[in-house]
Design an enzyme around this catalytic site. Structure first.
Site, PDB file in Angstrom:
ATOM      1  N   ASP A 155       0.868  -1.189   0.000  1.00  0.00           N
ATOM      2  CA  ASP A 155       0.000   0.000   0.000  1.00  0.00           C
ATOM      3  C   ASP A 155       0.899   1.232   0.000  1.00  0.00           C
ATOM      4  O   ASP A 155       2.112   1.142   0.234  1.00  0.00           O
ATOM      5  CB  ASP A 155      -0.881  -0.020   1.261  1.00  0.00           C
ATOM      6  N   SER A 156       0.277   2.393  -0.168  1.00  0.00           N
ATOM      7  CA  SER A 156       1.030   3.647  -0.083  1.00  0.00           C
ATOM      8  C   SER A 156       1.473   3.928   1.352  1.00  0.00           C
ATOM      9  O   SER A 156       2.349   4.754   1.573  1.00  0.00           O
ATOM     10  CB  SER A 156       0.141   4.798  -0.552  1.00  0.00           C
ATOM     11  N   CYS A 209      -4.420  -1.654  -1.893  1.00  0.00           N
ATOM     12  CA  CYS A 209      -4.579  -0.224  -2.125  1.00  0.00           C
ATOM     13  C   CYS A 209      -5.481  -0.051  -3.339  1.00  0.00           C
ATOM     14  O   CYS A 209      -5.187  -0.567  -4.421  1.00  0.00           O
ATOM     15  CB  CYS A 209      -3.209   0.396  -2.395  1.00  0.00           C
ATOM     16  N   GLU A 257      -3.273   8.581   8.676  1.00  0.00           N
ATOM     17  CA  GLU A 257      -1.831   8.301   8.814  1.00  0.00           C
ATOM     18  C   GLU A 257      -1.277   8.972  10.074  1.00  0.00           C
ATOM     19  O   GLU A 257      -0.346   8.480  10.701  1.00  0.00           O
ATOM     20  CB  GLU A 257      -1.051   8.791   7.581  1.00  0.00           C
ATOM     21  N   CYS A 302     -11.102   2.792  -0.118  1.00  0.00           N
ATOM     22  CA  CYS A 302      -9.695   3.102   0.187  1.00  0.00           C
ATOM     23  C   CYS A 302      -9.369   2.268   1.423  1.00  0.00           C
ATOM     24  O   CYS A 302     -10.168   2.235   2.371  1.00  0.00           O
ATOM     25  CB  CYS A 302      -9.540   4.589   0.481  1.00  0.00           C
ATOM     26  N   THR A 303      -8.222   1.605   1.404  1.00  0.00           N
ATOM     27  CA  THR A 303      -7.938   0.666   2.502  1.00  0.00           C
ATOM     28  C   THR A 303      -7.639   1.369   3.826  1.00  0.00           C
ATOM     29  O   THR A 303      -7.555   0.719   4.859  1.00  0.00           O
ATOM     30  CB  THR A 303      -6.772  -0.275   2.135  1.00  0.00           C
ATOM     31  N   HIS A 304      -7.491   2.696   3.776  1.00  0.00           N
ATOM     32  CA  HIS A 304      -7.384   3.430   5.045  1.00  0.00           C
ATOM     33  C   HIS A 304      -8.746   3.552   5.743  1.00  0.00           C
ATOM     34  O   HIS A 304      -8.809   3.683   6.961  1.00  0.00           O
ATOM     35  CB  HIS A 304      -6.860   4.852   4.804  1.00  0.00           C
TER      36      HIS A 304
HETATM   37  N1  DGL Z   1      -4.916   3.195   0.935  1.00  0.00           N
HETATM   38  C1  DGL Z   1      -4.929   3.646  -0.381  1.00  0.00           C
HETATM   39  C2  DGL Z   1      -6.141   3.260  -1.183  1.00  0.00           C
HETATM   40  O1  DGL Z   1      -6.742   2.254  -0.896  1.00  0.00           O
HETATM   41  C3  DGL Z   1      -4.311   4.931  -0.792  1.00  0.00           C
HETATM   42  C4  DGL Z   1      -4.381   6.129   0.044  1.00  0.00           C
HETATM   43  C5  DGL Z   1      -3.463   7.190  -0.495  1.00  0.00           C
HETATM   44  O2  DGL Z   1      -2.257   6.950  -0.503  1.00  0.00           O
HETATM   45  O3  DGL Z   1      -3.952   8.241  -0.906  1.00  0.00           O
HETATM   46  O4  DGL Z   1      -6.483   3.923  -2.131  1.00  0.00           O
END
Ligand code: DGL
Length: 280
Positions: free
Chosen positions: A19-20, A82, A163, A196-198
């Site tokens: 992931d990022s 991600c 984050e 988004c995985t966040h």
């Molecule tokens: N967690 C990521 C996703 O699922 C990316 C979040 C990001 O780096 O902007 O898109």
């Protein structure tokens, strides 16, 4: 005998998950819960996060660096934890690594939506700018349930707040209101995809503020796909797999350490954390 050993080695090889930043840890956590024999090599590009508002060419370049690194660790599969990367790099990665299964997160989520929604439902997708602009979610869902309504909204400020660990906090609640009040409206949306995985890390806030919403969490849905593909390839890890999970980050900051402990519900002393600079 030799062949048996090779097959066992392959089964017990780690899965590359990336992931990022810390968002993909929600996928790692599900792998650890649902298929605990599997071992993970995780990469979070914490030095360069967020990806979701960057140019697609930049996301592609960073993704090539991450996956080359993971493949050099002899992973048996790449799991794109991600949505931003899945929506822009899936085909590129499948071409780059034809020998490896590459699992994207959007298709399994769309399949879940199709299994619970009909034309009566209004589906909302929240994600980063890159994911929303790619149209990947809208297309994947429409391909499976053509008559349903799909609305999409970019919610980029969630990622830096998450984050930073700003979650159980009124700043996060205000940000959720900022993005969602008009979008969800009075029943405008009944099913929300956390694209988004966040975002699973703020699921409880969203549920508290919008208790009637039905939520789809792609970080959970992707595990079924991982399991299925490993089973088809006869590569599910054995119970005696004695490898360990390893977590790499391009910036091994205190933030990363705090968040990984929180997300995986364990202490740092139980985790193998490593720094890896991809820019060298
Ligand atoms: N967690 C990521 C996703 O699922 C990316 C979040 C990001 O780096 O902007 O898109």
């Amino acid at each position: 005998m030799y062949q048996e050993n090779i097959t066992a080695l392959k089964k017990d090889a780690p899965i590359g998950v990336f992931d990022s930043g810390i968002g993909g840890l929600t996928v790692a956590r599900e792998i650890m819960r649902q298929i605990p024999n599997e071992k993970i090599i995780y990469f979070g590009d914490t030095a360069r996060t967020p990806y979701g508002s960057k140019a697609v060419s930049t996301v592609r370049k960073y993704t090539e660096q991450i996956t080359d690194f993971l493949v050099s660790k002899d992973v048996k599969m790449l799991v794109i934890a991600c949505n931003t990367i899945s929506s822009t790099c899936l085909d590129m990665l499948r071409e780059r690594f034809p020998q490896l299964p590459v699992i994207g997160i959007i298709q399994p989520a769309a399949q879940k939506v199709a299994s619970i929604c009909s034309e009566e439902n209004s589906i909302g997708v929240i994600a980063t700018k890159v994911t929303i602009n790619s149209g990947a979610y809208q297309k994947a869902i429409k391909d499976l349930v053509p008559q349903c309504n799909v609305a999409a909204k970019a919610a980029p400020a969630f990622v830096p707040l998450i984050e930073e660990g700003i979650i159980d906090n009124e700043i996060m609640d205000l940000t959720i209101h900022y993005y969602m009040d008009d979008f969800i409206g009075d029943g405008k949306i009944d099913t929300l995809v956390l694209g988004c995985t966040h975002y699973p890390l703020i699921r409880k806030n969203i549920e508290r503020l919008f208790p009637k919403l039905r939520i789809v969490d792609p970080s959970r849905e992707i595990i079924g796909r991982v399991k299925k593909v490993l089973a088809e390839r006869d590569e599910l890890a054995g119970r005696d797999n004695d490898r360990e999970n390893i977590f790499y980050a391009s910036d091994l900051s205190e933030n990363f350490t705090n968040m990984i402990e929180k997300i995986l519900e364990t202490e740092r002393s139980n985790l193998i954390l490593k720094f890896k600079n991809l820019e060298l």
